[in-house]
Write a protein that holds these residues in place. Sequence first.
Motif, PDB file in Angstrom:
ATOM      1  N   ASP A 204      40.215  33.715  26.744  1.00 32.29           N
ATOM      2  CA  ASP A 204      41.009  33.633  25.434  1.00 32.29           C
ATOM      3  C   ASP A 204      39.780  33.400  24.202  1.00 32.29           C
ATOM      4  O   ASP A 204      38.713  33.884  24.419  1.00 32.29           O
ATOM      5  N   VAL A 206      38.450  31.952  20.257  1.00 31.94           N
ATOM      6  CA  VAL A 206      38.364  30.712  19.288  1.00 31.94           C
ATOM      7  C   VAL A 206      37.535  31.006  18.183  1.00 31.94           C
ATOM      8  O   VAL A 206      36.441  31.535  18.385  1.00 31.94           O
ATOM      9  N   ARG A 269      45.158  32.748  24.459  1.00 31.70           N
ATOM     10  CA  ARG A 269      45.036  31.842  23.675  1.00 31.70           C
ATOM     11  C   ARG A 269      44.428  32.320  22.472  1.00 31.70           C
ATOM     12  O   ARG A 269      43.163  32.643  22.619  1.00 31.70           O
ATOM     13  N   LEU A 308      39.396  21.314  22.799  1.00 26.92           N
ATOM     14  CA  LEU A 308      40.302  22.052  23.324  1.00 26.92           C
ATOM     15  C   LEU A 308      41.066  21.650  24.671  1.00 26.92           C
ATOM     16  O   LEU A 308      40.267  20.841  25.223  1.00 26.92           O
ATOM     17  N   TRP A 312      43.169  25.958  28.495  1.00 27.66           N
ATOM     18  CA  TRP A 312      42.565  27.070  28.085  1.00 27.66           C
ATOM     19  C   TRP A 312      41.795  27.944  29.310  1.00 27.66           C
ATOM     20  O   TRP A 312      41.456  26.897  30.206  1.00 27.66           O
ATOM     21  N   SER A 313      41.425  28.827  29.167  1.00 26.31           N
ATOM     22  CA  SER A 313      40.986  29.770  30.244  1.00 26.31           C
ATOM     23  C   SER A 313      39.387  29.292  30.520  1.00 26.31           C
ATOM     24  O   SER A 313      38.874  28.946  29.479  1.00 26.31           O
ATOM     25  N   GLY A 316      36.099  33.173  28.175  1.00 25.95           N
ATOM     26  CA  GLY A 316      36.502  33.555  26.681  1.00 25.95           C
ATOM     27  C   GLY A 316      35.362  33.665  25.728  1.00 25.95           C
ATOM     28  O   GLY A 316      34.410  34.042  26.230  1.00 25.95           O
ATOM     29  N   VAL A 349      33.319  24.641  25.906  1.00 27.62           N
ATOM     30  CA  VAL A 349      33.738  25.677  26.430  1.00 27.62           C
ATOM     31  C   VAL A 349      32.517  26.340  27.178  1.00 27.62           C
ATOM     32  O   VAL A 349      32.233  27.471  27.076  1.00 27.62           O
TER      33      VAL A 349
END
Length: 730
Positions: A204, A206, A269, A308, A312-313, A316, A349
């Motif tokens: 994903d 961001v 995403r 998040l 979410w993966s 990313g 993340v």
Amino acid sequence: MNQELILSKSVFFVTCPKGVEYLLADELNTFGLDTVRNAPAGVWVEGPLESGYRACLWSRLANRVILHIDEVGATSGDELYDGVVHMDWQQHIPVQGSFRVTFLGQNDAIRNTQYGAQRVKDGIVDRFQANGGPRPSVDAKNPDVTVSARLNRGRLALGIDLSGHSLHMRGYRTDKGIAPLKENLAAALLIRAGWPEIAAAGGDFVDPMCGSGTLVIEAAMMALDMAPGRKQERFGFEHWPGHQPDLWLSLRQEAERRAHEGKQGRIPRLAGFDQDSRVIEAAWKNIQRAGLEGVVHVETCPVDALQLEAEWSEQGLVLTNPPYGERLSERKELGALYRALGDTVKRTVPGWRLGVFTGVPEFGKSIGLRSYKQYRLFNGKLPAQLLLFQVDEVSAMTPREPNVPGEVTPRIASEERAAMLRNRLKKNMRTIGQWARKQGIGCYRLYDADMPEFALAIDVYEGRVHVQEYAAPKSVDERSARERLAEALAVIPEALDIERENMVCKQRQRQTGTNQYEKQAASGEFFKVHEYGCVLKVNLKDYLDTGLFLDHRPVRHWIQQHAANKRFLNLFCYTGAATVHAAVGGASRSLSLDMSKTYVSWAEDNLALNRADPKKHRVEQADCLAWLAERPSADQRFDLIFMDPPTFSNSARMAGVLDIQKDHPRLVRQAMERLSSDGLLIFSNNFRRFRLDDELESEFEVVEVTRDTLDRDFQRNPRIHRCWHIRHKA
């Protein structure tokens, strides 16, 4: 144009942002174009017309696609015209159509682009009239065909601009934030950061400081296989006589099919965040125009509050372009912003990749992650870097405040003015730099206020650069002075091919009292440089001066060549560089005096670096005024003395106040009392209005040697110092 010509190879010149050339060449290869050679801000390729069309429609990196048609001599305006007028322009410009000429480059005969464009236009029009046809019209805003003319080294490359407009304009971005990234630069950042591979693996995306959404929109278009030129209504080749409408229609249909299929598989995403609600509103409009509603999400949220959801993966990319800080007050806040970015990605993340595109890469140290890759690019004319990080414990480090060169953001306000400095620096590197290399000199002055627009002294220290800004006169307002300094800080790393972290900038002011000795920073970043076989320790950051007065290099070299078996005295010795030269030159013993503990220690280190025997080569902390006032003992006779006092000093540690103009006769006489009968005193100072006392010339043999003590790098500034050889009369 028949099918055979469609399949035959043509030559194209495809332009791009500076620094993206190799990425562009790889991309063009996927369209069936073979690389001929790379050029600054572009790539020469060859292949069929279909591949040229594909580049217009699918290139995420190109600015323009130019079909090369011929090259003519252009060492003069007449030669250029003769070459153009003999070409068959009816193959490329429609009869009774319109055209315009874009012209780049100049030489001694063709000094501006307007003149060059006019001669090309005259040649084209005269060719049509010579053929008995009607005169084509010139339309600067909306022509049927754009003729591209590029002048380089006396040759003019002529072509048809198939794109018609800069391909970075995709058609979705009419609402912009502050200082937006161009779309093709955003695409280059995504490719460098590995987004195509991450997206293909289920990752994903961001952007926590998304502005008007360019990065997240380009990321979505890549992931969904959407052609960047899909929304364009018109290209430059559509009224070109060689255009193949059926071929173009098939390519457009293919692009529509691929865009539809791209939305059928897994859609990553993709989200953007920004604390400014106004740019988020602009981003939503851009998303709608790009046809990405329901695919890209943006919302107002500051970096430190970003959260998040669990969906979410686990892999990313976070890619962002933080603000650079226009004003000093903003730059002081950048460290906190970069720290917040680092804290957020580590919290939200872990395991992802982080990319930060910045014009102030020194602030990357505040993120708290160790960058594993850095790419040098340009954001417009501003040098910048893409820093890549892996968000994991292995890469973690303690956030550090950067040592920022100067107090302004490198930024070019006037490209013409910046080009003047860029060209001068490159010229000086070819002359002064080449001279220094041949002499074996690692540290030298490259530029010393050569142009009034840039009142700087720029010194090279073996791969690092020390920039001193001369204090602006009262006639120059502070804003203009800072604007020019910002331009210099942007140009210097590019022109000298150095990393910006290797450049240090200070303001040079008149030194009074103990200013010379006061610390300006506490980096502790010492490194070694070399001069005529001597090793010397310098520090570009922590003090007003670096530990090495470059203008005295010839004096030190002379001392080295004449010091064999001599007793050497260095008064006001600073970091002892002259003593090092004397010791390396074979001096039997030496004494070096300075009142600063810092510089006494520095001088001892310099001597140790050159393996000088500390018993024979002593350094002592002493007030030279008081020491000279004492009656000399029998062992205080010297064959060679170097005295380079400050212009003025009122240090509390001194016996009195030193004013070199008033006090130099006494200092010289006292030094001569310690000089052997056949010895030499080298007396120097840098007071611009200094005048040697006439009585000294009647008492001693005095010869001014200033001219012989100025190397090539200081010949522009002959008043940098003055120097005399003084001996006892026979």
